[in-house]
Write an enzyme that holds these catalytic residues in place. Structure first.
Site, PDB file in Angstrom:
ATOM      1  N   SER A   1       0.828  -1.206   0.000  1.00 29.22           N
ATOM      2  CA  SER A   1       0.000   0.000   0.000  1.00 29.22           C
ATOM      3  C   SER A   1       0.858   1.250   0.000  1.00 29.22           C
ATOM      4  O   SER A   1       0.356   2.341  -0.218  1.00 29.22           O
ATOM      5  CB  SER A   1      -0.929  -0.004   1.212  1.00 29.22           C
ATOM      6  OG  SER A   1      -0.207  -0.283   2.380  1.00 29.22           O
TER       7      SER A   1
ATOM      8  N   HIS B   1      -2.059  -3.045  -6.491  1.00 29.77           N
ATOM      9  CA  HIS B   1      -2.617  -2.714  -5.178  1.00 29.77           C
ATOM     10  C   HIS B   1      -4.134  -2.898  -5.193  1.00 29.77           C
ATOM     11  O   HIS B   1      -4.864  -2.097  -5.784  1.00 29.77           O
ATOM     12  CB  HIS B   1      -2.230  -1.252  -4.838  1.00 29.77           C
ATOM     13  CG  HIS B   1      -2.652  -0.805  -3.480  1.00 29.77           C
ATOM     14  ND1 HIS B   1      -2.853   0.519  -3.158  1.00 29.77           N
ATOM     15  CD2 HIS B   1      -2.908  -1.507  -2.344  1.00 29.77           C
ATOM     16  CE1 HIS B   1      -3.212   0.608  -1.890  1.00 29.77           C
ATOM     17  NE2 HIS B   1      -3.263  -0.603  -1.382  1.00 29.77           N
TER      18      HIS B   1
ATOM     19  N   GLU C   1      -5.089  -0.439  -8.167  1.00 33.71           N
ATOM     20  CA  GLU C   1      -4.143   0.650  -8.412  1.00 33.71           C
ATOM     21  C   GLU C   1      -2.849  -0.011  -8.894  1.00 33.71           C
ATOM     22  O   GLU C   1      -2.246  -0.796  -8.156  1.00 33.71           O
ATOM     23  CB  GLU C   1      -3.909   1.429  -7.102  1.00 33.71           C
ATOM     24  CG  GLU C   1      -3.067   2.670  -7.267  1.00 33.71           C
ATOM     25  CD  GLU C   1      -2.820   3.403  -5.933  1.00 33.71           C
ATOM     26  OE1 GLU C   1      -2.713   2.747  -4.873  1.00 33.71           O
ATOM     27  OE2 GLU C   1      -2.727   4.645  -5.960  1.00 33.71           O
TER      28      GLU C   1
ATOM     29  N   ASN D   1      -3.416   6.081  -1.163  1.00 32.41           N
ATOM     30  CA  ASN D   1      -3.109   6.437   0.226  1.00 32.41           C
ATOM     31  C   ASN D   1      -2.561   7.843   0.403  1.00 32.41           C
ATOM     32  O   ASN D   1      -2.620   8.398   1.495  1.00 32.41           O
ATOM     33  CB  ASN D   1      -2.167   5.395   0.825  1.00 32.41           C
ATOM     34  CG  ASN D   1      -2.951   4.154   1.187  1.00 32.41           C
ATOM     35  OD1 ASN D   1      -4.016   4.250   1.796  1.00 32.41           O
ATOM     36  ND2 ASN D   1      -2.474   2.997   0.776  1.00 32.41           N
TER      37      ASN D   1
HETATM   38  N1  CAA Z   1     -16.058 -11.318   0.118  1.00 32.20           N
HETATM   39  C1  CAA Z   1     -17.115 -11.342  -0.717  1.00 32.20           C
HETATM   40  N2  CAA Z   1     -18.157 -10.485  -0.615  1.00 32.20           N
HETATM   41  C2  CAA Z   1     -18.138  -9.598   0.410  1.00 32.20           C
HETATM   42  C3  CAA Z   1     -17.074  -9.520   1.324  1.00 32.20           C
HETATM   43  C4  CAA Z   1     -15.998 -10.426   1.141  1.00 32.20           C
HETATM   44  N3  CAA Z   1     -14.928 -10.417   1.940  1.00 32.20           N
HETATM   45  N4  CAA Z   1     -17.343  -8.520   2.223  1.00 32.20           N
HETATM   46  C5  CAA Z   1     -18.531  -7.987   1.869  1.00 32.20           C
HETATM   47  N5  CAA Z   1     -19.014  -8.640   0.772  1.00 32.20           N
HETATM   48  C6  CAA Z   1     -20.205  -8.312   0.009  1.00 32.20           C
HETATM   49  C7  CAA Z   1     -21.496  -8.642   0.720  1.00 32.20           C
HETATM   50  O1  CAA Z   1     -21.882  -9.959   0.484  1.00 32.20           O
HETATM   51  C8  CAA Z   1     -22.459  -7.652   0.098  1.00 32.20           C
HETATM   52  O2  CAA Z   1     -22.866  -8.128  -1.185  1.00 32.20           O
HETATM   53  P1  CAA Z   1     -24.207  -7.592  -1.929  1.00 32.20           P
HETATM   54  O3  CAA Z   1     -23.984  -6.136  -2.243  1.00 32.20           O
HETATM   55  O4  CAA Z   1     -24.295  -8.453  -3.161  1.00 32.20           O
HETATM   56  O5  CAA Z   1     -25.310  -7.792  -0.953  1.00 32.20           O
HETATM   57  C9  CAA Z   1     -21.609  -6.411  -0.136  1.00 32.20           C
HETATM   58  O6  CAA Z   1     -20.250  -6.881  -0.160  1.00 32.20           O
HETATM   59  C10 CAA Z   1     -21.768  -5.417   0.976  1.00 32.20           C
HETATM   60  O7  CAA Z   1     -21.476  -6.052   2.218  1.00 32.20           O
HETATM   61  P2  CAA Z   1     -22.367  -5.940   3.531  1.00 32.20           P
HETATM   62  O8  CAA Z   1     -23.821  -5.830   3.188  1.00 32.20           O
HETATM   63  O9  CAA Z   1     -21.937  -7.016   4.478  1.00 32.20           O
HETATM   64  O10 CAA Z   1     -21.873  -4.630   4.233  1.00 32.20           O
HETATM   65  P3  CAA Z   1     -21.872  -3.134   3.769  1.00 32.20           P
HETATM   66  O11 CAA Z   1     -22.968  -2.806   2.830  1.00 32.20           O
HETATM   67  O12 CAA Z   1     -21.738  -2.403   5.042  1.00 32.20           O
HETATM   68  O13 CAA Z   1     -20.527  -3.019   2.923  1.00 32.20           O
HETATM   69  C11 CAA Z   1     -18.208  -2.739   2.645  1.00 32.20           C
HETATM   70  C12 CAA Z   1     -19.292  -3.405   3.456  1.00 32.20           C
HETATM   71  C13 CAA Z   1     -18.192  -3.296   1.211  1.00 32.20           C
HETATM   72  C14 CAA Z   1     -16.897  -3.091   3.338  1.00 32.20           C
HETATM   73  C15 CAA Z   1     -18.473  -1.186   2.604  1.00 32.20           C
HETATM   74  O14 CAA Z   1     -18.681  -0.697   3.904  1.00 32.20           O
HETATM   75  C16 CAA Z   1     -17.360  -0.405   1.983  1.00 32.20           C
HETATM   76  O15 CAA Z   1     -17.261  -0.300   0.763  1.00 32.20           O
HETATM   77  N6  CAA Z   1     -16.495   0.208   2.830  1.00 32.20           N
HETATM   78  C17 CAA Z   1     -15.337   0.964   2.395  1.00 32.20           C
HETATM   79  C18 CAA Z   1     -14.227  -0.001   2.064  1.00 32.20           C
HETATM   80  C19 CAA Z   1     -12.985   0.710   1.633  1.00 32.20           C
HETATM   81  O16 CAA Z   1     -12.867   1.923   1.575  1.00 32.20           O
HETATM   82  N7  CAA Z   1     -11.969  -0.104   1.314  1.00 32.20           N
HETATM   83  C20 CAA Z   1     -10.673   0.419   0.961  1.00 32.20           C
HETATM   84  C21 CAA Z   1      -9.847   0.434   2.193  1.00 32.20           C
HETATM   85  S1  CAA Z   1      -8.243   1.036   1.838  1.00 32.20           S
HETATM   86  C22 CAA Z   1      -7.425  -0.281   1.254  1.00 32.20           C
HETATM   87  O17 CAA Z   1      -7.895  -1.392   1.195  1.00 32.20           O
HETATM   88  C23 CAA Z   1      -6.068  -0.071   0.734  1.00 32.20           C
HETATM   89  C24 CAA Z   1      -5.038   0.480   1.612  1.00 32.20           C
HETATM   90  O18 CAA Z   1      -3.930   0.593   1.087  1.00 32.20           O
HETATM   91  C25 CAA Z   1      -5.183   0.890   2.996  1.00 32.20           C
END
Ligand code: CAA
Length: 297
Positions: free
Chosen positions: A119, A140, A152, A190
């Site tokens: 990251s 990424h 990314e 990031n």
């Molecule tokens: N595998 C498969 N499917 C998954 C999953 C996983 N690990 N986690 C969630 N899902 C699916 C669920 O089944 C659900 O599917 P449907 O839309 O078909 O119903 C969907 O994703 C949404 O999940 P939930 O209903 O359980 O929960 P939610 O609506 O609260 O969404 C979330 C959860 C997708 C995590 C959402 O909150 C989100 O997008 N959050 C922001 C995530 C983000 O910003 N990520 C980037 C972080 S930074 C990074 O990763 C890089 C870095 O360098 C730091």
């Protein structure tokens, strides 16, 4: 044509990356020093594939084929021997990544591309630890990998245009949208995300608003799926701190200095979801967000 993919590191990102490659018909070798971690990763992938079947987003045949196409290995040398592509997703530790790349470079076929899911660690530095810097690139993925659309792609100083093109095309085969960026501290994701999270923590530290208020403003006001404090807990406060330090050291600009509250929370071991407490406390099985007692008014 890339068909055999070795993923090094079976933590949250590694299992998500293995899941997505397997789901899209690739043969995957998942590699980790710990057999227990590999077993846990396979169980997680199984659970997440089952959830996708339940939601109707994949068929039972895809689920079965995906699971059957993942093998595990505790040796890097054995696990990368037949790879067209190696994706490293180990802990964010520079010395560890350099060592993994040295080993992968020595054992992978000469034509294989070596990618890192880092990251924030310099792709140019990682590439310099190998004898094939033109075939080293950043790939990424975002967490949760099966859900998030972005890859990314980071060009190191020496990455060849052919390798970039091939990783872009590969990301599309995975159903993702690639964005190509250059190798400077924090890349793009990031460089922009972490100062926002840091500013949210400063706003809490300075008493401008509470945890729920800060997150609600960003969720409802800017349509972010999670507020910045909840997202920091999700990413891990130690990871956020280490990325901010990369930005701070890399640019030498005080605007990236981590908030002292973040530094303290990491020192206290309050790292977010993975330790059960950060800005919120996490109770197994509950989706309700409870603000940590420390931040309650
Ligand atoms: N595998 C498969 N499917 C998954 C999953 C996983 N690990 N986690 C969630 N899902 C699916 C669920 O089944 C659900 O599917 P449907 O839309 O078909 O119903 C969907 O994703 C949404 O999940 P939930 O209903 O359980 O929960 P939610 O609506 O609260 O969404 C979330 C959860 C997708 C995590 C959402 O909150 C989100 O997008 N959050 C922001 C995530 C983000 O910003 N990520 C980037 C972080 S930074 C990074 O990763 C890089 C870095 O360098 C730091």
């Amino acid at each position: 044509m890339i068909q055999n993919v070795s993923v090094i590191g079976a933590g949250t990102m590694g299992n998500g990356i293995a899941h997505v490659f397997a789901q899209h018909g690739f043969k995957v070798q998942l590699i980790d020093v710990s057999q227990a971690q590999l077993d846990k990763a396979i169980a997680t992938i199984g659970k997440n594939l089952a959830r996708q079947v339940q939601k109707g987003s994949i068929t039972e045949t895809i689920q079965a084929n995906a699971l059957a196409s993942i093998s595990t290995n505790t040796s890097i040398a054995e696990g990368v021997a037949g790879a067209d592509l190696v994706v490293e997703a180990a802990t964010e530790n520079t010395a560890l990544k350099l060592e993994i790349f040295k080993q992968a470079d020595a054992a992978a076929p000469a034509a294989a591309i070596l990618a890192s899911n880092t990251s924030s660690i310099s792709i140019t530095k990682i590439a310099a630890a190998t004898k094939r810097p033109e075939k080293v690139i950043g790939m990424h993925f975002m967490n949760p990998v099966p859900v998030m659309q972005l890859v990314e792609i980071i060009n190191g100083y020496a990455t060849s245009a052919d390798v970039t093109d091939s990783i872009q095309a590969l990301s599309v085969r995975l159903g993702k949208t690639p964005c190509v960026v250059n190798d400077y501290p924090g890349f793009i994701a990031n460089r922009i995300l972490m100062p926002m999270i840091n500013e949210a923590i400063y706003s809490l530290y300075e008493g401008v608003a509470g945890v729920l208020e800060i997150d609600t403003v960003m969720k409802l006001g800017m349509a972010h799926p999670m507020g910045p404090l909840q997202l920091a807990d999700f990413i891990g406060l130690d990871v956020c701190l280490s990325i901010l330090l990369v930005l701070h050291n890399g640019f030498g600009n005080p605007k990236y200095a981590p908030c002292p509250l973040l530094v303290n929370m990491v020192a206290a071991g309050k790292l977010g979801i993975k330790t059960g407490e950060g800005f919120y406390v996490y109770t197994a099985g509950s989706k309700d967000l409870v603000v940590s007692p420390r931040f309650r008014k």
